[in-house]
Design a protein around this motif. Sequence first.
Motif, PDB file in Angstrom:
ATOM      1  N   LEU A  80       0.951  -1.315  -0.062  1.00 16.54           N
ATOM      2  CA  LEU A  80      -0.015  -0.087   0.122  1.00 16.54           C
ATOM      3  C   LEU A  80       0.974   1.325  -0.160  1.00 16.54           C
ATOM      4  O   LEU A  80       1.801   1.209   0.827  1.00 16.54           O
ATOM      5  CB  LEU A  80      -0.963   0.077   1.267  1.00 16.54           C
ATOM      6  N   ALA A  81       0.502   2.008  -0.832  1.00 19.72           N
ATOM      7  CA  ALA A  81       1.450   3.257  -1.012  1.00 19.72           C
ATOM      8  C   ALA A  81       1.091   4.327   0.143  1.00 19.72           C
ATOM      9  O   ALA A  81       0.140   4.154   0.822  1.00 19.72           O
ATOM     10  CB  ALA A  81       1.111   4.072  -2.300  1.00 19.72           C
ATOM     11  N   SER A  82       1.940   5.205   0.511  1.00 16.26           N
ATOM     12  CA  SER A  82       2.108   5.857   1.483  1.00 16.26           C
ATOM     13  C   SER A  82       1.164   7.172   1.358  1.00 16.26           C
ATOM     14  O   SER A  82       0.760   7.435   2.441  1.00 16.26           O
ATOM     15  CB  SER A  82       3.517   6.416   1.915  1.00 16.26           C
ATOM     16  N   GLU A  83       1.003   7.555   0.025  1.00 16.12           N
ATOM     17  CA  GLU A  83      -0.003   8.658   0.120  1.00 16.12           C
ATOM     18  C   GLU A  83      -1.164   8.236   0.368  1.00 16.12           C
ATOM     19  O   GLU A  83      -1.564   7.016   0.304  1.00 16.12           O
ATOM     20  CB  GLU A  83       0.356   9.345  -1.259  1.00 16.12           C
ATOM     21  N   SER A  84      -2.442   9.023   0.308  1.00 26.05           N
ATOM     22  CA  SER A  84      -3.733   8.700   0.680  1.00 26.05           C
ATOM     23  C   SER A  84      -4.388   8.037  -0.599  1.00 26.05           C
ATOM     24  O   SER A  84      -4.100   8.509  -1.705  1.00 26.05           O
ATOM     25  CB  SER A  84      -4.624  10.115   1.039  1.00 26.05           C
ATOM     26  N   GLN A  85      -5.153   7.045  -0.027  1.00 27.95           N
ATOM     27  CA  GLN A  85      -6.032   6.394  -1.331  1.00 27.95           C
ATOM     28  C   GLN A  85      -7.465   6.294  -0.541  1.00 27.95           C
ATOM     29  O   GLN A  85      -7.773   5.637   0.548  1.00 27.95           O
ATOM     30  CB  GLN A  85      -5.393   5.072  -1.458  1.00 27.95           C
ATOM     31  N   TRP A  86      -8.264   6.644  -1.454  1.00 19.82           N
ATOM     32  CA  TRP A  86      -9.735   6.736  -1.152  1.00 19.82           C
ATOM     33  C   TRP A  86     -10.637   5.928  -1.949  1.00 19.82           C
ATOM     34  O   TRP A  86     -10.353   5.633  -3.074  1.00 19.82           O
ATOM     35  CB  TRP A  86     -10.110   8.330  -1.384  1.00 19.82           C
ATOM     36  N   GLU A  87     -11.686   5.121  -0.977  1.00 20.90           N
ATOM     37  CA  GLU A  87     -12.533   4.112  -1.645  1.00 20.90           C
ATOM     38  C   GLU A  87     -13.771   4.340  -1.014  1.00 20.90           C
ATOM     39  O   GLU A  87     -13.759   4.727   0.287  1.00 20.90           O
ATOM     40  CB  GLU A  87     -11.950   2.844  -1.421  1.00 20.90           C
TER      41      GLU A  87
ATOM     42  N   ASN B  60     -16.142  -2.355  -1.886  1.00 22.95           N
ATOM     43  CA  ASN B  60     -16.389  -0.990  -2.287  1.00 22.95           C
ATOM     44  C   ASN B  60     -17.552  -0.798  -3.173  1.00 22.95           C
ATOM     45  O   ASN B  60     -18.288  -1.709  -3.295  1.00 22.95           O
ATOM     46  CB  ASN B  60     -15.071  -0.332  -2.952  1.00 22.95           C
TER      47      ASN B  60
ATOM     48  N   GLN C  51      -6.892  -6.762  -4.299  1.00 22.39           N
ATOM     49  CA  GLN C  51      -8.281  -6.354  -4.779  1.00 22.39           C
ATOM     50  C   GLN C  51      -8.737  -7.582  -5.777  1.00 22.39           C
ATOM     51  O   GLN C  51      -7.770  -7.766  -6.783  1.00 22.39           O
ATOM     52  CB  GLN C  51      -8.145  -5.111  -5.282  1.00 22.39           C
TER      53      GLN C  51
END
Length: 605
Positions: free
Chosen positions: A96-103, A566, A604
């Motif tokens: 998982l990348a360190s930047e924000s990820q939105w779902e 999701n 996923q």
Amino acid sequence: MFIRTARKKNRRSDQIYYYQQLVESVRTPQGPRQRVLLNLGALPIPPAQWPELAKRIEAIYLGQQSLYPAPQPLEALAQHYATLLRQREFSRAAVLASESQWETVDLASLSTGECRTVGGETVAWQAWQDLGLSNILRETGFTESQLQQAALLVIGRLLHPGSERETAAWAKEMSALEEILGADFKNLSNNALYRLADLLVAHQAEIEVGLARAARELFSLDEKIILYDLTNTYMAGRVEASQLGQRGHSKEKRHDRPLLTLALVLDGDGFPKASRVFPGNISEASTLMEMLTALRAELASDPALFQRAPTVVMDAGVASAANLAALQEAGFSYIAVSRTRPTDIPAEGMVVIKETDVTTIQVQRLNQDGEVILCCQSSARARKEAEMRTRMQQRFEEGLAKLAAGLSKPRGIKSYAKVMERLGRLRERYPTIAQFYEIHVEHRDGQASRLTWEIAQPEQLHNRFAGAYYLRSNRQDLDDAELWSLYMMLTQVEDAFRALKSELGLRPVYHRLDRRLAGHLFITVLAYHLLATIQRRLRAKGLSYRWQTIRSRLATQMRVTVALTNDKGEHLYIRQTTDPEPSHLEIYRALNLPPKPLKTKILQV
């Protein structure tokens, strides 16, 4: 997904084995192909149920709900294999990348599972790497798979002491160690671990030399002092096939079971240097010569380090005259507890070298036949021995009084032979105090008529329980306080034995074969190498917790899988480590470890 049968031929016996695989069809540039998802082993259900099992595995993996659950045992198999499939896919999943990820997710779909402990495993694996155990084992010919299994055995003994069977179950069902190692223990057999233990014992001498060198370099140890002592553990179960398991003097009062003797050599900082397993009935003094061979090899391994041979510190059980002469001939100095009380000790001349609220230590130095004899008197030891003397005297005399009273009772024992037999048993029960008594039995015509007793050696009795002990050494250059302080370092060996027995599962031993008995004890000693490394680093930062405390605290940090759905109907599986608590952070900071072991992964489907 569907299930097919595969075959495998044993190269040695030409026997053919059949097992099942879970596969899926995929499109490739070369056309349709079948990709193996999972080896299922030999399925315990008939082939007619395989299609239904494959469908159920796929439904569980994709998070699809079933209106009617599959019958048992098909449902249990499907749940098991779906979990294994997800774990296998996680090994290839993206971090998982360190930047924000939105779902946008359905909160009602939130679930967690596949919880595994990760805190203790991280700390133990760091100690394994610090000591360079992987490199030491590679040099002896271990393969990568064997390295992973060795790490499992040793770290498992440190975190979850138990048999090889229990260790395998712990690795598969409770621990995240396989994620840390990048291993796959799901199909690990008990026999594989048994064979690995045999391999460790076969290379014991090389491994211990490598570990001693690694600890010396890691912590800049000077190794001027060598501590030597023995302990024993008892065996459980059937022991007919063992030559090592013998009945002897049990330090744990387990006279009902065969024993094993473990000899341990530590340096002055408490790090193991060598260990050996002896039969349970061996004389302590007879073990030193074999350990002396290991010490000579250590000296030869790095002559520049040992400009002067180390001083060997040992207890009275090992310090026979022959052993002390052999040590001196080999160039070693020694400090030991004398087996005999020196003669002609001056009545005056005791000097206080230590005084606290708890105890006062007084010593008197004598020179006899080229040796230093240090007469030591401890007030705390004197109080303890006085209590022991009072208790033993009371119980011994109560037994004598009972025998004497029986001579005047109508139904009491009066036969002279029977009275002497009872008297012998009483002496055997209290040998320490009985040796100072003189007992008279008056008898006539085979019948005892009177029993009397008195303390025949009052002065010797007083000296025996006066809190006095006597050290002997060929180190003329040390003063009284230095000699006494070096001897007191033997408490480090006692601490090591206490940790081996109470925290690392040294006792009891359930194996029957000698090589497996030796393997059990050697794996426990290897686990103690890790423990000594961890505690050395923690003490340097002011933390002196017992290992049991550290282990129980770290066990609350887990590796878990969070499942969500999701708004697109996709199922998200997130494998992550729980946030550390203050007790975890205290340990991680002291060991310079990250607060959240292992990176978060997302799958996923």
